[in-house]
Design a protein around this motif. Structure first.
Motif, PDB file in Angstrom:
ATOM      1  N   ARG A   1     -10.926  13.398  -4.982  1.00 22.84           N
ATOM      2  CA  ARG A   1     -11.025  13.936  -6.312  1.00 22.84           C
ATOM      3  C   ARG A   1     -10.363  13.829  -7.480  1.00 22.84           C
ATOM      4  O   ARG A   1     -10.606  13.632  -8.524  1.00 22.84           O
ATOM      5  CB  ARG A   1     -11.586  15.227  -5.821  1.00 22.84           C
ATOM      6  CG  ARG A   1     -10.401  16.243  -5.504  1.00 22.84           C
ATOM      7  CD  ARG A   1     -10.745  17.554  -4.994  1.00 22.84           C
ATOM      8  NE  ARG A   1      -9.913  18.395  -4.622  1.00 22.84           N
ATOM      9  CZ  ARG A   1      -9.151  18.411  -3.260  1.00 22.84           C
ATOM     10  NH1 ARG A   1      -9.758  17.577  -2.567  1.00 22.84           N
ATOM     11  NH2 ARG A   1      -8.220  19.063  -3.229  1.00 22.84           N
ATOM     12  N   THR A   2      -8.883  13.885  -6.928  1.00 21.73           N
ATOM     13  CA  THR A   2      -7.740  13.691  -8.122  1.00 21.73           C
ATOM     14  C   THR A   2      -7.764  12.164  -8.560  1.00 21.73           C
ATOM     15  O   THR A   2      -7.926  12.244 -10.193  1.00 21.73           O
ATOM     16  CB  THR A   2      -6.518  13.981  -7.309  1.00 21.73           C
ATOM     17  OG1 THR A   2      -6.627  15.353  -6.779  1.00 21.73           O
ATOM     18  CG2 THR A   2      -5.565  14.072  -8.252  1.00 21.73           C
TER      19      THR A   2
ATOM     20  N   ALA B   1     -17.734  13.806 -12.941  1.00 20.93           N
ATOM     21  CA  ALA B   1     -16.185  14.435 -12.674  1.00 20.93           C
ATOM     22  C   ALA B   1     -15.230  13.709 -13.539  1.00 20.93           C
ATOM     23  O   ALA B   1     -14.257  14.148 -14.042  1.00 20.93           O
ATOM     24  CB  ALA B   1     -16.044  14.054 -11.045  1.00 20.93           C
TER      25      ALA B   1
ATOM     26  N   GLU C   1     -13.419  20.269 -10.887  1.00 24.72           N
ATOM     27  CA  GLU C   1     -13.416  19.908  -9.377  1.00 24.72           C
ATOM     28  C   GLU C   1     -14.587  21.117  -8.704  1.00 24.72           C
ATOM     29  O   GLU C   1     -15.140  20.625  -7.869  1.00 24.72           O
ATOM     30  CB  GLU C   1     -12.183  20.305  -8.827  1.00 24.72           C
ATOM     31  CG  GLU C   1     -12.191  20.175  -7.215  1.00 24.72           C
ATOM     32  CD  GLU C   1     -10.497  20.607  -6.748  1.00 24.72           C
ATOM     33  OE1 GLU C   1     -10.496  20.992  -5.557  1.00 24.72           O
ATOM     34  OE2 GLU C   1      -9.589  20.300  -7.536  1.00 24.72           O
TER      35      GLU C   1
END
Length: 199
Positions: free
Chosen positions: A93-94, A163, A169
């Motif tokens: 995700r980062t 995203a 998040e």
């Protein structure tokens, strides 16, 4: 350092830079600087940026296949394996919030450039698609396995795109939970146990 190790380091550095900056915005000098090579030593391994791109795509395909093989070996059920694919959005995700999906961004950029390697890059999506088709087939959904595979790919790409746009998040986690619930609904009901004849 051996020539093969130097070449591998060039490809790894180029892969990261193409993802973070984009293929077109990354120069030979950027890649050479990342691996601390002189121009002469760099040209020994790659003569053009397109040669590096082909090596990066091949590297990504090998890495993707290794991940798919690990998911195959690490989960007992096809539904669990599909969830492994979906959850990569949480695992990465980062990076995804910062730079987008590495497959989607490369395919989009090469398509806009009408680059000769655009079809080679699409092979990454094709690899995921074929693997997901096999999982849905094993799940008992052979008739619509390809449509379901494309749906999962579409959802994951949509989540990755938003995203990156919103850097949210919580949104990513909600969507992954939603896809997991959707996947449960796609599983055929368990067959009742066969009745045993009376002695």
């Amino acid at each position: 350092m051996t020539a093969s190790e130097t070449r591998r380091q060039i490809v790894v550095a180029a892969d990261r830079l193409f993802y973070e900056r984009g293929f077109e915005a990354t120069s030979f000098a950027d890649i050479a600087g990342a691996v601390r090579l002189s121009r002469g030593n760099f040209y020994y391994h790659f003569r053009t940026k397109d040669e590096i791109l082909q090596a990066v795509i091949a590297h990504r395909i090998d890495a993707t296949q290794a991940v798919l093989d690990a998911w195959e070996a690490g989960a007992d059920s096809p539904a669990e394996r599909i969830l492994s694919f979906v959850r990569i959005l949480i695992t990465n995700r980062t990076a995804i919030m910062a730079h987008g999906c590495p497959v989607g961004t490369l395919c989009n950029e090469l398509s806009k450039l009408d680059h000769a390697a655009k079809d080679d890059a699409v092979r990454l999506f094709t690899l995921f698609r074929g693997w997901l088709v096999r999982q849905f087939t094993a799940l008992g959904r052979e008739a619509d396995a390809d449509a379901l595979a494309l749906h999962v790919l579409m959802r994951s790409q949509g989540v990755a795109t938003l995203a990156t746009a919103f850097r949210d998040e919580a949104f990513v986690r909600r969507e992954i939970d939603d896809v997991a619930a959707w996947l449960t609904a796609q599983c055929p009901p368990a067959s009742p146990p066969a009745s045993r004849p009376h002695p």
